[in-house]
Each structure stands twice: as C-alpha cells, then as structure tokens.
Design a protein around this motif. Sequence first.
Motif, short mmCIF file in Angstrom:
data_model
loop_
_atom_site.label_atom_id
_atom_site.label_comp_id
_atom_site.label_asym_id
_atom_site.label_seq_id
_atom_site.Cartn_x
_atom_site.Cartn_y
_atom_site.Cartn_z
N HIS A 1 9.10 7.93 14.14
CA HIS A 1 7.79 8.59 14.20
C HIS A 1 7.03 8.42 12.89
O HIS A 1 5.87 8.02 12.87
N ASP A 2 7.69 8.75 11.79
CA ASP A 2 7.02 8.72 10.48
C ASP A 2 6.55 7.31 10.12
O ASP A 2 5.45 7.14 9.60
N THR A 3 7.39 6.30 10.39
CA THR A 3 6.99 4.94 10.02
C THR A 3 5.88 4.41 10.91
O THR A 3 5.03 3.65 10.45
N PRO B 1 -0.46 8.45 6.75
CA PRO B 1 0.31 8.81 5.56
C PRO B 1 1.74 8.28 5.63
O PRO B 1 2.37 8.28 6.67
N LEU B 2 2.23 7.81 4.50
CA LEU B 2 3.62 7.40 4.33
C LEU B 2 4.25 8.46 3.45
O LEU B 2 4.11 8.43 2.23
N GLY B 3 4.90 9.43 4.08
CA GLY B 3 5.31 10.62 3.33
C GLY B 3 4.06 11.29 2.83
O GLY B 3 3.16 11.62 3.62
N ILE C 1 19.55 -1.59 5.96
CA ILE C 1 18.37 -2.40 5.64
C ILE C 1 18.19 -2.48 4.13
O ILE C 1 18.23 -1.47 3.43
N TYR C 2 17.94 -3.71 3.67
CA TYR C 2 17.67 -3.97 2.25
C TYR C 2 16.27 -4.56 2.13
O TYR C 2 15.90 -5.45 2.89
N PHE C 3 15.50 -4.03 1.18
CA PHE C 3 14.18 -4.59 0.89
C PHE C 3 13.74 -4.12 -0.49
O PHE C 3 14.33 -3.21 -1.06
N ASP C 4 12.70 -4.75 -0.98
CA ASP C 4 12.17 -4.43 -2.31
C ASP C 4 10.97 -3.51 -2.15
O ASP C 4 9.92 -3.93 -1.66
N THR C 5 11.12 -2.26 -2.54
CA THR C 5 10.04 -1.29 -2.38
C THR C 5 8.83 -1.64 -3.25
O THR C 5 7.69 -1.40 -2.86
N LEU C 6 9.07 -2.23 -4.42
CA LEU C 6 7.94 -2.56 -5.30
C LEU C 6 7.02 -3.58 -4.65
O LEU C 6 5.80 -3.47 -4.75
N THR C 7 7.60 -4.56 -3.96
CA THR C 7 6.78 -5.55 -3.26
C THR C 7 5.87 -4.87 -2.25
O THR C 7 4.68 -5.18 -2.15
N MET C 8 6.43 -3.92 -1.50
CA MET C 8 5.63 -3.22 -0.50
C MET C 8 4.55 -2.37 -1.17
O MET C 8 3.38 -2.41 -0.79
N LEU C 9 4.94 -1.60 -2.18
CA LEU C 9 3.98 -0.71 -2.84
C LEU C 9 2.85 -1.48 -3.51
O LEU C 9 1.69 -1.05 -3.48
N PRO D 1 -14.44 4.64 -9.65
CA PRO D 1 -14.07 6.07 -9.62
C PRO D 1 -13.84 6.62 -8.20
O PRO D 1 -13.12 7.58 -8.03
N ARG D 2 -14.42 5.99 -7.18
CA ARG D 2 -14.20 6.45 -5.81
C ARG D 2 -12.75 6.27 -5.38
O ARG D 2 -12.28 6.95 -4.48
N HIS D 3 -12.02 5.35 -5.99
CA HIS D 3 -10.62 5.09 -5.64
C HIS D 3 -9.64 5.97 -6.41
O HIS D 3 -8.47 6.03 -6.08
N TRP D 4 -10.12 6.64 -7.46
CA TRP D 4 -9.23 7.45 -8.29
C TRP D 4 -8.52 8.56 -7.52
O TRP D 4 -7.31 8.75 -7.69
N PRO D 5 -9.21 9.32 -6.66
CA PRO D 5 -8.49 10.37 -5.93
C PRO D 5 -7.35 9.81 -5.07
O PRO D 5 -6.26 10.40 -5.02
N THR D 6 -7.59 8.69 -4.41
CA THR D 6 -6.52 8.09 -3.59
C THR D 6 -5.38 7.63 -4.47
O THR D 6 -4.21 7.82 -4.13
N ALA D 7 -5.69 7.02 -5.62
CA ALA D 7 -4.65 6.56 -6.53
C ALA D 7 -3.82 7.74 -7.04
O ALA D 7 -2.58 7.66 -7.10
N VAL D 8 -4.48 8.84 -7.39
CA VAL D 8 -3.76 10.03 -7.88
C VAL D 8 -2.87 10.58 -6.77
O VAL D 8 -1.70 10.91 -6.99
N ARG D 9 -3.40 10.70 -5.54
CA ARG D 9 -2.59 11.20 -4.42
C ARG D 9 -1.42 10.26 -4.15
O ARG D 9 -0.31 10.71 -3.83
N ALA D 10 -1.64 8.96 -4.29
CA ALA D 10 -0.55 8.00 -4.05
C ALA D 10 0.55 8.16 -5.09
O ALA D 10 1.74 8.17 -4.75
N VAL D 11 0.18 8.30 -6.35
CA VAL D 11 1.19 8.49 -7.41
C VAL D 11 1.93 9.80 -7.20
O VAL D 11 3.17 9.85 -7.28
N ARG D 12 1.22 10.87 -6.89
CA ARG D 12 1.87 12.15 -6.60
C ARG D 12 2.81 12.03 -5.39
O ARG D 12 3.90 12.57 -5.39
N GLY D 13 2.34 11.32 -4.37
CA GLY D 13 3.16 11.11 -3.19
C GLY D 13 4.44 10.33 -3.51
O GLY D 13 5.52 10.69 -3.05
#
Length: 187
Positions: free
Chosen positions: A63-65, A99-101, A131-139, A151-163
């Motif tokens: 479901h989540d994925t 959302p991913l988490g 399953i093996y994969f590289d999370t950094l490649t995906m992120l 600056p319009r992307h900053w809120p999404t970037a902050v939420r992504a880092v917090r997430g």
Amino acid sequence: MKQFDIPATEILRTRQKLVLDHFHDEVVQRWDDVLATFPHPHYELVATLTVHDGDSAVRGYYHDTRVAFPDQHHEIIALRHSHDAVIVEFWLMGTHLGPLGKIPPTGQTFRVRMTAYFLFDEQENLVCERIYFDTLTMLKQLLGGLDLRNPRHWPTAVRAVRGLLSMAGEPDPRLLATTPPDLGTRP
C-alpha cells in the motif's frame, strides 16, 4: 540440499515461473495473487534495514509503496538460479506522486537497479524476498529535480529532509544478527 547441489531442471522451471508470476502480479497490483506465492509473506529490504513479515505487514508495504509510486513497474535484466534461490536483477521504475513515508511527493521519476533474492526452503516454499538496492541513487533522482535556488522549492526540500530523518529508525535486528556460513575453508 547441500550448497553445491543444484535442483533438477523441473524444480528450477517451477521456481522461475513462480517468481515471474510474482513480479507480474506486483506490477498489476494483484496482491492476493502475490501473497499466495508465499506460505508466509516475508520481505527484507537490506538498503533500509527493514523487514515486512506476515500478511498484514506486507500488504502495508504494498500500500505505502503504491501510494508513493502508483505506476511502479520493473524491467528484468537477468534471472539466475542457485541451490536455494532465484536471483533477479532488474530496474525498478516509477513516478513519485504520493508521500514516501514523510517525504512529500516530488513528481520526479526514478529508475534504480536492484537485485532480489527469492529464497526457497527444502520443501520448495518461497520463504523470503530479500531486496538490495542503493537508496542514494533513488533519492538523488526523487529530490534532484528540486531547484534549491528557487525559494518556492525550499518548503518541499525542508519537508523531504525532515521526512528522511524521521525514517532513520532502528534497523531490524533480523538483518543485523547474521551467522557466517560454514564454507569448509581453513582459518
């Protein structure tokens, strides 16, 4: 079965069909059919050190994925057999639309090379998909489209880092407490 004993061709064909059906049913989201390939559903995601064990946990993972990547699909690169597994190398692809988490959707696509080990017990039951994969490649692909100069992307970037930080929980001990195999070698 011993380490170097490869099962009969018919067993390998049966395993391969089960694995290919499993892959197909995941893409078309026939979860009951996917789960029917296991006597007890069990996924291990080594990159994130998480385990989804049992029907409810695996359905939650599906479901989540699929909320995060509703168009998730794959492209098989290679399929190999071992004495106790079918090993599939593949590209996993999708678009981050939910959302991913706690990571907010970015609308970006990803294409990540992965390997899945479908492990069978001595009765030829599928007991685990590891399953093996590289999370950094995906992120990098999911977050790389955010222009941090805008600056319009900053809120999404902050939420992504917090997430991302909130997802860094305790690793599942079943993936840490491994026992070295007896390979019959001298010290």
